[in-house]
Structures are given as structure tokens and as C-alpha cells.
Design a protein around this motif. Structure first.
Motif, PDB file in Angstrom:
ATOM      1  N   LYS A  46       0.827  -1.192   0.000  1.00 14.23           N
ATOM      2  CA  LYS A  46       0.000   0.000   0.000  1.00 14.23           C
ATOM      3  C   LYS A  46       0.865   1.247   0.000  1.00 14.23           C
ATOM      4  O   LYS A  46       1.821   1.353   0.761  1.00 14.23           O
ATOM      5  CB  LYS A  46      -0.916  -0.001   1.223  1.00 14.23           C
ATOM      6  CG  LYS A  46      -1.908   1.132   1.236  1.00 14.23           C
ATOM      7  CD  LYS A  46      -2.818   1.041   2.446  1.00 14.23           C
ATOM      8  CE  LYS A  46      -3.807   2.196   2.452  1.00 14.23           C
ATOM      9  NZ  LYS A  46      -4.678   2.153   3.652  1.00 14.23           N
ATOM     10  N   ASP A 211     -14.985   9.031   4.094  1.00 14.70           N
ATOM     11  CA  ASP A 211     -14.703   7.691   3.573  1.00 14.70           C
ATOM     12  C   ASP A 211     -14.140   7.793   2.159  1.00 14.70           C
ATOM     13  O   ASP A 211     -14.786   8.322   1.258  1.00 14.70           O
ATOM     14  CB  ASP A 211     -15.994   6.863   3.568  1.00 14.70           C
ATOM     15  CG  ASP A 211     -15.759   5.434   3.100  1.00 14.70           C
ATOM     16  OD1 ASP A 211     -14.580   5.043   2.923  1.00 14.70           O
ATOM     17  OD2 ASP A 211     -16.750   4.705   2.901  1.00 14.70           O
ATOM     18  N   GLY A 213     -12.496   4.913   0.875  1.00 11.09           N
ATOM     19  CA  GLY A 213     -12.193   3.533   0.521  1.00 11.09           C
ATOM     20  C   GLY A 213     -10.729   3.220   0.737  1.00 11.09           C
ATOM     21  O   GLY A 213     -10.154   3.554   1.769  1.00 11.09           O
ATOM     22  N   ASP A 214     -10.119   2.589  -0.253  1.00 14.41           N
ATOM     23  CA  ASP A 214      -8.709   2.214  -0.154  1.00 14.41           C
ATOM     24  C   ASP A 214      -7.766   3.262  -0.739  1.00 14.41           C
ATOM     25  O   ASP A 214      -6.562   3.029  -0.821  1.00 14.41           O
ATOM     26  CB  ASP A 214      -8.483   0.882  -0.881  1.00 14.41           C
ATOM     27  CG  ASP A 214      -9.157  -0.274  -0.154  1.00 14.41           C
ATOM     28  OD1 ASP A 214      -9.303  -0.179   1.080  1.00 14.41           O
ATOM     29  OD2 ASP A 214      -9.540  -1.247  -0.820  1.00 14.41           O
ATOM     30  N   LYS A 215      -8.314   4.396  -1.161  1.00 15.76           N
ATOM     31  CA  LYS A 215      -7.462   5.412  -1.780  1.00 15.76           C
ATOM     32  C   LYS A 215      -6.538   6.053  -0.744  1.00 15.76           C
ATOM     33  O   LYS A 215      -6.980   6.447   0.331  1.00 15.76           O
ATOM     34  CB  LYS A 215      -8.319   6.505  -2.419  1.00 15.76           C
ATOM     35  CG  LYS A 215      -8.876   6.172  -3.780  1.00 15.76           C
ATOM     36  CD  LYS A 215      -9.493   7.419  -4.390  1.00 15.76           C
ATOM     37  CE  LYS A 215      -9.867   7.194  -5.839  1.00 15.76           C
ATOM     38  NZ  LYS A 215     -10.369   8.447  -6.449  1.00 15.76           N
TER      39      LYS A 215
END
Length: 493
Positions: A46, A211, A213-215
């Protein structure tokens, strides 16, 4: 006497800059494509979040970790203590808007066209990408909050969130901000009765809570304090009430006729207690105490964001960069403000915390510049650095010192006329020497041996024993300037 040198880029030299950028656009496109591939190829690793704290006129020694005897900055200090701190970080044009444009583009003022504080309604050239543009293309959410002060506030660029103002100082009591989302910025609004940096961080924390997400995110928090008129947050009105403030050793040099200083330096109006255009600069003690009080507020607000990251268990997954747009005179030679190429004006703090790549407690002495910020932030994100950027990532210095990282560098200040009557000038700084050239007639020079004379009190220019040295530095100064392509967009156009 050496021949006259232009200070502002000439139209004849604009082709150099145009060819320079056109030649690099293909590399930029390749960078964006590569970032897309990186996003697809690295699901197991990540990318870090990025937080970029930019101070306003924060001197390199305006930190308790740097040994300041009065100011306490525990939240700043934590970044340096748990990361990497640079003892020789500098800006390449000691003025707000140019320095901020350089931080965003990785380019000298001469190349990115943001030469001075003019042109506030004109965007930066659209063919120059900001490092945040590249991060956005690579999948980051990007936000800028606080004192933007870059041409038109970079409102034309894409921001997932924007909460900024484009004034040099803003209204400390009833500040103005523009707010925007997803690339659209709204009208300016006034916010009564709130300290601007407190409001900036309130909005930053609210955006962080959203929010995504995964960003990963890239958050730019750019403070306005302690910019003149140095207003304090109400909670700090009593700070330093009984604290003595020592005069710098050169504070009374004006009474001696500024020995060794050129006439242009003597005539500049950036002297404490002598200007009606800067009524907040009436006393040395007042400036210092108010300036430090503003930095205490900045430190508290940095602590609020770091505490949020820690609470969310993402502090070590977030790379934090802290620096300043330029330094500041606090009474050296009885000066206030910045602009000049002397050490208090050009020295800035630079600290980076990211345990994944930076061992705690790393301290480096290499000369690093504001043109290195954009490459470093891209490197932290795992993205390639475009070939056109004139700086380089400082992250390799986290692994080992590098005596060859930068032996010398180029400085240039353009704005004329200006409120302090500081003449345009350019200069070269090596690890030991500094030469300053004031290009307006009559041309004047300053030359210092920083090893023997760190306070820049003895001007060696014109002495027989330094003739060879000054000729060498003048030649290198010309060579360094020629390596910096000139902008096609004149200042304020």
C-alpha cells in the motif's frame, strides 16, 4: 567590474524554457502512465498517505529541536526526532508566492514563471504539472488547505478538497477562505471570530474523516501564522510576558554605518522601527514574542493532525513532511522580513517522518532545497520523478550521507518594486562561501566565508586576497543561471 547581468528572464531566453518543458512533457506522460501501472502492480504494498505541513516564514532555528532557547515546539520536534532532520535546508527565492510555486512544481522561479508576489489572478502555466496533479493521476485523493498564495491560488488545478486563501497574511480575526470539491472552487466567504489556522485544521480533520475507501490521501496544510502582523490566538495572549529577548549581535550595526554592506542593503526599508508601511514591526521584542506565539499555535495544530493519525492507527503508514516557504529576519542587522540571500532569510527547517523508509533520529548536513520537495513527495509515494523537475529526492540520504549530494546552488530574487525596497539580486552558495550580486545599477556584491564568518559580518568582495575566489564564484554563478531555463510567462502576465 563584471558586466551587467539581467535579473528577470528575457524574452530572448524564453525559447530555452519552452524547449526544456516540451522536451520533458513526454517524460511526464510516461510518469503518469508508469504511475497507473504501479497502481495496478502493487496491491500488496500500500502506498503511504502523505501530509505536507508548510510553515510561513519559519526560520530553521525556530524549533526547540534545533536548540531555540525560547520557543517550544514538541509536535514539530516529534517529526524530526522520529524521522530525518536536515540542518542545511534552503529556499531558492525567499518570498511567499515564488517559494510555494517551487514547492509544488519542483522548478526554480525562473522556470515556473512565479517570480514574485504579483500575478495573483493568473494561473501557473498549464504545461507545468504540480506534484499533486501526478499524485491524483496515480490514484491519490489530494487536498490543500490554509494559506495557498500561489498565483491565483492554484484553483484551476484538480483538488478533491480545497479550503484556502490567497492573501499574504489573511485576516487573523475574521479570516476569508474559498472552499471547493472535486475540482471546483466556490466563492470567498468570511468566517467571523476564528483563528485562521485553527479553522484550517478543523476542516482538514473533517476531510480526513470522510470515507475514501482504499485510496491513499495527500493532505497539504499550509499555515498563515506567524506572518506579519503576527496576531496571536487568544489562548496565547500571555505567552512570553516575562521572557527576556536577547538582541542579535548585529542589531546595532546600523549605528556603525553597516560596515562592509553595499549601499543597496543600507537603503532597504526592511528595518525594525523605521517603516510606516509595517506598523507591526515597531520593536524587536514585540516581533520576536508575537512571531514565536504564532509558531506555538502552528505546533499545536500539527499535533492535532498527528494525534488523529495515531488514533486511526495510520501514523506509520503516513509520510509527514514539514518545512517552510522561507526563513525570516528577527533583528539580525536590525532587519525584519525575508527576501535577501542572507542566512536567516533563506534557511528553513526540513523534517520527514516515515518509518518504512527513514530511520528515527537521522540528521543530515547536506544542502537541500525547496526544488527537492516535489521530487521527494513523489518518491515517498513510490512514483517516478519527472525528468523536467530541477530538484531531486532527498530520501536516499535516509540510508547514508552523501557528500556529493549538492556542493553549490543558485539563488535569485526578482520582485521590484517591493514594499521593503530590497533590490533584485542573485547569488551562489557553496558549502563554505556565498556570493551575492545585486544586478541593478550601481552593481554591488557581497562575499562571505561562512565557515569563518557564519553571521555574514565581513564582506570580502573586492579584497586582493579574494580576487581569484570571487572570479571563480562569478563564473560559476553564470553557469548555474544558464542551467535554469527562463519562463515564457513574464511576471504578473
Amino acid at each position: 567590474m563584471p558586466q551587467s547581468h539581467e535579473t528577470a528572464p528575457s524574452s530572448a531566453s524564453s525559447a530555452t524554457r519552452r524547449e526544456f518543458l516540451q522536451g520533458s512533457l513526454a517524460a511526464v506522460g510516461a510518469t503518469l502512465a508508469a504511475s497507473g501501472r504501479l497502481s495496478a502492480l502493487s496491491p500488496r504494498q500500500k502506498r503511504p498517505n502523505l501530509v505536507f505541513f508548510l510553515g510561513e516564514g519559519q526560520r530553521a532555528d525556530a524549533l526547540s529541536i534545533a536548540g531555540n532557547p525560547i520557543l517550544k515546539t514538541p509536535h514539530h520536534d516529534r517529526i524530526g526526532r522520529e524521522g530525518m532532520r536536515f540542518e542545511n535546508a534552503f529556499c531558492t527565492n525567499a518570498l511567499c508566492a515564488p517559494a510555494r510555486a517551487t514547492a509544488l512544481t519542483g522548478l526554480y522561479s525562473r522556470t515556473n514563471s512565479a517570480l514574485d508576489n504579483n500575478g495573483s489572478h493568473v494561473p501557473l502555466p498549464s504545461d507545468i504539472p504540480l506534484f499533486t496533479d501526478l499524485l491524483h493521476e496515480a490514484g491519490y485523493e489530494v487536498a490543500i488547505l490554509g494559506k495557498v498564495h500561489v498565483r491565483n491560488g492554484v484553483e484551476e488545478r484538480y483538488w478533491d478538497y480545497y479550503f484556502g486563501h490567497n492573501d499574504p497574511s489573511n485576516n487573523y480575526v475574521n479570516p476569508f477562505f474559498k472552499e471547493g470539491r472535486k475540482g471546483k472552487v466556490g466563492e470567498e466567504k468570511q468566517y467571523p471570530g476564528v483563528y485562521p489556522d485553527d479553522l484550517t485544521v478543523d476542516r482538514a480533520l473533517a476531510w480526513l474523516e470522510e470515507d475514501r475507501g482504499d485510496k491513499p490521501f495527500c493532505l497539504l496544510v499550509w499555515f498563515v501564522a506567524p506572518h506579519e502582523p503576527y496576531f496571536r490566538a487568544r489562548r496565547h495572549f500571555d505567552l512570553y510576558r516575562d521572557t527576556p529577548v536577547e538582541k542579535p549581535a548585529t542589531f546595532d550595526d546600523d549605528l556603525k554605518g553597516y560596515p562592509g554592506k553595499p549601499k543597496g542593503f543600507v537603503a532597504a526599508e526592511n528595518k525594525i522601527g523605521t517603516t510606516m508601511t509595517h506598523v507591526a514591526c515597531g520593536s524587536h521584542e514585540g516581533i520576536v514574542k508575537d512571531y514565536y506565539s504564532g509558531l506555538v499555535a502552528v505546533d499545536e495544530n500539527i499535533g492535532r493532525i498527528v494525534a488523529w493519525l495515531e488514533k486511526k492507527n495510520i501514523l506509520d503508514e503516513t509520510a509527514i513532511v514539514q518545512t517552510s516557504d522561507h526563513g525570516y529576519f528577527l533583528g539580525e542587522f536590525r532587519l525584519f522580513d525575508k527576501r535577501l540571500m542572507h542566512e536567516p532569510s533563506i534557511r528553513v527547517p526540513l523534517m520527514i517522518r516515515y518509518p518504512e523508509r527513514i530511520p528515527a533520529g537521522t540528521v543530515r548536513k547536506e544542502q537541500v532545497l525547496d526544488i527537492d520537495l516535489a521530487p521527494t513527495l513523489l518518491d515517498l509515494a513510490g512514483l517516478p520523478v519527472p525528468a523536467h523537475m530541477q530538484g531531486k529526492s532527498v530520501l536516499p540520504l535516509a540510508k547514508a550521507a552523501d557528500p556529493e549530494f549538492r556542493r553549490e546552488w543558485y539563488y535569485e530574487y526578482f520582485e521590484w518594486p517591493n514594499p521593503e525596497a530590497v533590490r533584485p539580486h542573485r547569488g551562489i552558495r557553496t558549502e563554505r562561501y556565498k556570493l551575492i550580486h545585486y544586478g541593478m545599477e550601481p552593481q554591488e556584491f557581497e562575499l562571505y566565508d561562512l565557515q569563518a564568518d557564519p553571521g555574514e559580518t565581513t564582506n570580502l568582495y573586492g579584497r586582493p586576497e579574494t580576487s581569484a575566489l570571487q572570479q571563480h564564484l562569478l563564473a560559476r554563478l553564470d553557469e548555474l543561471q544558464q542551467k535554469v531555463p527562463a519562463a515564457t510567462h513574464p511576471p504578473g502576465a
